[in-house]
Design a protein around this motif. Sequence first.
Motif, PDB file in Angstrom:
ATOM      1  N   THR A 107      96.320 -65.109  60.093  1.00 21.60           N
ATOM      2  CA  THR A 107      96.459 -66.493  59.642  1.00 21.60           C
ATOM      3  C   THR A 107      97.796 -66.775  58.977  1.00 21.60           C
ATOM      4  OG1 THR A 107      95.469 -66.016  57.468  1.00 21.60           O
ATOM      5  CG2 THR A 107      93.971 -66.676  59.263  1.00 21.60           C
ATOM      6  N   GLY A 108      98.486 -65.720  58.532  1.00 24.66           N
ATOM      7  CA  GLY A 108      99.733 -65.920  57.804  1.00 24.66           C
ATOM      8  C   GLY A 108      99.507 -66.457  56.405  1.00 24.66           C
ATOM      9  N   MET A 109      98.271 -66.250  55.871  1.00 24.03           N
ATOM     10  CA  MET A 109      97.930 -66.737  54.535  1.00 24.03           C
ATOM     11  C   MET A 109      97.303 -65.615  53.710  1.00 24.03           C
ATOM     12  SD  MET A 109      96.459 -70.583  55.242  1.00 24.03           S
ATOM     13  CE  MET A 109      95.310 -70.116  56.538  1.00 24.03           C
ATOM     14  N   SER A 110      97.198 -65.852  52.409  1.00 25.48           N
ATOM     15  CA  SER A 110      96.562 -64.879  51.528  1.00 25.48           C
ATOM     16  C   SER A 110      95.065 -64.825  51.813  1.00 25.48           C
ATOM     17  CB  SER A 110      96.779 -65.262  50.064  1.00 25.48           C
ATOM     18  OG  SER A 110      98.148 -65.289  49.753  1.00 25.48           O
ATOM     19  N   ALA A 111      94.528 -63.611  51.894  1.00 23.25           N
ATOM     20  CA  ALA A 111      93.102 -63.414  52.141  1.00 23.25           C
ATOM     21  C   ALA A 111      92.484 -62.712  50.933  1.00 23.25           C
ATOM     22  CB  ALA A 111      92.887 -62.581  53.405  1.00 23.25           C
ATOM     23  N   HIS A 112      91.301 -63.151  50.542  1.00 19.31           N
ATOM     24  CA  HIS A 112      90.671 -62.641  49.328  1.00 19.31           C
ATOM     25  C   HIS A 112      89.202 -62.277  49.543  1.00 19.31           C
ATOM     26  CE1 HIS A 112      93.624 -65.844  48.462  1.00 19.31           C
ATOM     27  NE2 HIS A 112      94.075 -65.023  47.523  1.00 19.31           N
ATOM     28  N   LEU A 113      88.740 -61.368  48.699  1.00 19.24           N
ATOM     29  CA  LEU A 113      87.322 -61.016  48.630  1.00 19.24           C
ATOM     30  C   LEU A 113      86.861 -61.294  47.215  1.00 19.24           C
ATOM     31  CD1 LEU A 113      84.643 -59.564  49.466  1.00 19.24           C
ATOM     32  CD2 LEU A 113      85.737 -57.437  48.718  1.00 19.24           C
ATOM     33  N   GLY A 114      85.755 -62.030  47.075  1.00 21.81           N
ATOM     34  CA  GLY A 114      85.227 -62.323  45.755  1.00 21.81           C
ATOM     35  C   GLY A 114      83.728 -62.137  45.679  1.00 21.81           C
ATOM     36  N   ILE A 115      83.239 -61.968  44.456  1.00 23.34           N
ATOM     37  CA  ILE A 115      81.799 -61.855  44.213  1.00 23.34           C
ATOM     38  C   ILE A 115      81.406 -62.819  43.111  1.00 23.34           C
ATOM     39  CG2 ILE A 115      81.650 -59.443  44.945  1.00 23.34           C
ATOM     40  CD1 ILE A 115      81.559 -58.690  41.944  1.00 23.34           C
ATOM     41  N   LEU A 116      80.129 -63.129  43.046  1.00 21.58           N
ATOM     42  CA  LEU A 116      79.620 -64.026  42.017  1.00 21.58           C
ATOM     43  C   LEU A 116      79.304 -63.230  40.755  1.00 21.58           C
ATOM     44  CD1 LEU A 116      78.955 -67.095  41.910  1.00 21.58           C
ATOM     45  CD2 LEU A 116      76.567 -66.464  42.293  1.00 21.58           C
ATOM     46  N   ASP A 117      79.787 -63.702  39.618  1.00 23.50           N
ATOM     47  CA  ASP A 117      79.472 -63.109  38.320  1.00 23.50           C
ATOM     48  C   ASP A 117      79.036 -64.238  37.405  1.00 23.50           C
ATOM     49  OD1 ASP A 117      79.207 -61.462  36.112  1.00 23.50           O
ATOM     50  OD2 ASP A 117      81.341 -61.529  35.598  1.00 23.50           O
ATOM     51  N   GLY A 118      77.735 -64.427  37.271  1.00 19.78           N
ATOM     52  CA  GLY A 118      77.237 -65.581  36.544  1.00 19.78           C
ATOM     53  C   GLY A 118      77.587 -66.842  37.311  1.00 19.78           C
ATOM     54  N   THR A 119      78.273 -67.757  36.659  1.00 19.83           N
ATOM     55  CA  THR A 119      78.689 -68.992  37.325  1.00 19.83           C
ATOM     56  C   THR A 119      80.127 -68.906  37.824  1.00 19.83           C
ATOM     57  OG1 THR A 119      79.400 -69.961  35.217  1.00 19.83           O
ATOM     58  CG2 THR A 119      77.125 -70.390  35.917  1.00 19.83           C
ATOM     59  N   ASP A 120      80.740 -67.732  37.699  1.00 18.37           N
ATOM     60  CA  ASP A 120      82.131 -67.556  38.116  1.00 18.37           C
ATOM     61  C   ASP A 120      82.253 -66.793  39.418  1.00 18.37           C
ATOM     62  OD1 ASP A 120      83.050 -68.856  35.882  1.00 18.37           O
ATOM     63  OD2 ASP A 120      83.567 -67.026  34.783  1.00 18.37           O
ATOM     64  N   LEU A 121      83.342 -67.040  40.116  1.00 22.67           N
ATOM     65  CA  LEU A 121      83.736 -66.245  41.273  1.00 22.67           C
ATOM     66  C   LEU A 121      84.825 -65.302  40.788  1.00 22.67           C
ATOM     67  CD1 LEU A 121      85.874 -65.823  43.821  1.00 22.67           C
ATOM     68  CD2 LEU A 121      83.429 -65.718  44.295  1.00 22.67           C
ATOM     69  N   VAL A 122      84.622 -63.999  40.948  1.00 21.16           N
ATOM     70  CA  VAL A 122      85.602 -62.989  40.528  1.00 21.16           C
ATOM     71  C   VAL A 122      86.205 -62.346  41.762  1.00 21.16           C
ATOM     72  CG1 VAL A 122      85.989 -60.866  39.235  1.00 21.16           C
ATOM     73  CG2 VAL A 122      84.309 -62.521  38.414  1.00 21.16           C
ATOM     74  N   TYR A 123      87.523 -62.345  41.843  1.00 21.26           N
ATOM     75  CA  TYR A 123      88.202 -61.749  42.985  1.00 21.26           C
ATOM     76  C   TYR A 123      88.300 -60.231  42.808  1.00 21.26           C
ATOM     77  CZ  TYR A 123      89.458 -66.326  44.749  1.00 21.26           C
ATOM     78  OH  TYR A 123      89.401 -67.593  45.268  1.00 21.26           O
ATOM     79  N   LEU A 124      87.888 -59.512  43.842  1.00 27.36           N
ATOM     80  CA  LEU A 124      87.941 -58.052  43.818  1.00 27.36           C
ATOM     81  C   LEU A 124      89.153 -57.507  44.564  1.00 27.36           C
ATOM     82  CD1 LEU A 124      84.249 -56.919  44.480  1.00 27.36           C
ATOM     83  CD2 LEU A 124      85.399 -57.272  42.291  1.00 27.36           C
ATOM     84  N   SER A 125      89.610 -58.244  45.558  1.00 25.42           N
ATOM     85  CA  SER A 125      90.674 -57.708  46.402  1.00 25.42           C
ATOM     86  C   SER A 125      91.463 -58.836  47.047  1.00 25.42           C
ATOM     87  CB  SER A 125      90.065 -56.802  47.488  1.00 25.42           C
ATOM     88  OG  SER A 125      91.067 -56.128  48.191  1.00 25.42           O
ATOM     89  N   ARG A 126      92.702 -58.527  47.411  1.00 23.78           N
ATOM     90  CA  ARG A 126      93.555 -59.529  48.040  1.00 23.78           C
ATOM     91  C   ARG A 126      94.528 -58.843  48.989  1.00 23.78           C
ATOM     92  NH1 ARG A 126      98.310 -62.628  44.814  1.00 23.78           N
ATOM     93  NH2 ARG A 126      99.114 -60.495  44.871  1.00 23.78           N
ATOM     94  N   GLU A 127      94.822 -59.508  50.085  1.00 26.52           N
ATOM     95  CA  GLU A 127      95.882 -59.072  51.000  1.00 26.52           C
ATOM     96  C   GLU A 127      96.771 -60.281  51.274  1.00 26.52           C
ATOM     97  OE1 GLU A 127      96.819 -56.255  52.337  1.00 26.52           O
ATOM     98  OE2 GLU A 127      95.176 -54.942  51.702  1.00 26.52           O
ATOM     99  N   THR A 128      98.074 -60.054  51.314  1.00 25.43           N
ATOM    100  CA  THR A 128      99.006 -61.163  51.547  1.00 25.43           C
ATOM    101  C   THR A 128      99.895 -60.851  52.741  1.00 25.43           C
ATOM    102  OG1 THR A 128     100.597 -60.196  50.004  1.00 25.43           O
ATOM    103  CG2 THR A 128      99.051 -61.825  49.126  1.00 25.43           C
ATOM    104  N   PRO A 129     100.307 -61.871  53.472  1.00 21.46           N
ATOM    105  CA  PRO A 129     101.198 -61.666  54.615  1.00 21.46           C
ATOM    106  C   PRO A 129     102.631 -61.454  54.128  1.00 21.46           C
ATOM    107  CG  PRO A 129     100.797 -63.990  54.307  1.00 21.46           C
ATOM    108  CD  PRO A 129      99.945 -63.284  53.283  1.00 21.46           C
ATOM    109  N   ASN A 130     103.494 -61.081  55.025  1.00 21.52           N
ATOM    110  CA  ASN A 130     104.905 -60.883  54.679  1.00 21.52           C
ATOM    111  C   ASN A 130     105.655 -62.206  54.717  1.00 21.52           C
ATOM    112  OD1 ASN A 130     104.680 -58.050  54.430  1.00 21.52           O
ATOM    113  ND2 ASN A 130     104.783 -57.840  56.649  1.00 21.52           N
ATOM    114  N   VAL A 224      76.336 -61.162  49.058  1.00 21.01           N
ATOM    115  CA  VAL A 224      76.893 -60.214  48.087  1.00 21.01           C
ATOM    116  C   VAL A 224      78.366 -60.491  47.801  1.00 21.01           C
ATOM    117  CG1 VAL A 224      75.265 -58.348  48.543  1.00 21.01           C
ATOM    118  CG2 VAL A 224      77.306 -58.573  49.968  1.00 21.01           C
ATOM    119  N   GLY A 225      78.944 -61.433  48.492  1.00 21.67           N
ATOM    120  CA  GLY A 225      80.343 -61.755  48.285  1.00 21.67           C
ATOM    121  C   GLY A 225      80.783 -62.790  49.301  1.00 21.67           C
ATOM    122  N   ALA A 226      82.072 -63.056  49.303  1.00 27.78           N
ATOM    123  CA  ALA A 226      82.623 -63.999  50.277  1.00 27.78           C
ATOM    124  C   ALA A 226      84.091 -63.696  50.507  1.00 27.78           C
ATOM    125  CB  ALA A 226      82.455 -65.435  49.793  1.00 27.78           C
ATOM    126  N   ILE A 227      84.553 -64.055  51.666  1.00 21.98           N
ATOM    127  CA  ILE A 227      85.957 -63.890  52.047  1.00 21.98           C
ATOM    128  C   ILE A 227      86.549 -65.281  52.236  1.00 21.98           C
ATOM    129  CG2 ILE A 227      87.424 -63.255  54.011  1.00 21.98           C
ATOM    130  CD1 ILE A 227      85.733 -60.685  54.242  1.00 21.98           C
TER     131      ILE A 227
END
Length: 269
Positions: A107-130, A224-227
Amino acid sequence: MVVDPQKTESALYSVPPVERALSLLRHIGDGHRCRNLNRTSAELGINRTTLIRLIHTLVANRMIEEIDEGAGYRLGPGLISLAAQAIHGRDIVQVCQPLLAELAHKTGMSAHLGILDGTDLVYLSRETPNTHLISNMRPGSRLPAYTSSAGRAILAEMTDDAIRALFSGVDLERVTAKTPQSVEAILAQARQDRQAGFAWSEGGFEAGIGACGAVVLDHRARPVGAINVAGPENRFVEEGNDRPGPIRDAVRSVARQASMGLGYVVGVQ
């Protein structure tokens, strides 16, 4: 008066010195440098002598570190190492990391993985393009779930009753003019995302930024999470009427692959 047995049990087995240490770590993690110990003592409700002993203990164990003499403290490498071990010990991160790299490249964009923690979304991982970095969301970043495409994708898999219970009594933060300002508005947004099968945002969290998120399910078909991917809003506006479009297809495909990697079998649950 209704007593929550879970909270009662938690209070019964709570260890006050540990609670104080955790309170101090969270305080420093929130950006407070603790330069003024009297003020920190008052803010946290911790005796000044106890606070000094806690700081020395945490420094000795590299959980926090002194920035410069008199400049205060920040989280230390010992805590960062523990956090990294906690994150990478999760199966979902191991499964999703190579998929995020593939998604960022495609996609040429930043991609993220997040999980729900209470009412918040917490990001666990990220990959970015060059390319020029668009997203400043890093592992550990958190934001209200109802404002994030990844958080919305998870909420869309929850029942209305579960969403009501989750946000009951919560003060909803207004991030942009598009932010839901009531539980009913969150429910309406979740129903729309559920029907679409993804969460689409055009400047919903930050002006000029678009995003698309899709849920990751485990072997029991539980969310269990979302991308998600995030990038220039104009790319999402241009594609907004093209359903399904390339961004949408790419995010949903990777989320489906991640779900299958966690044991989810399409059409069986």
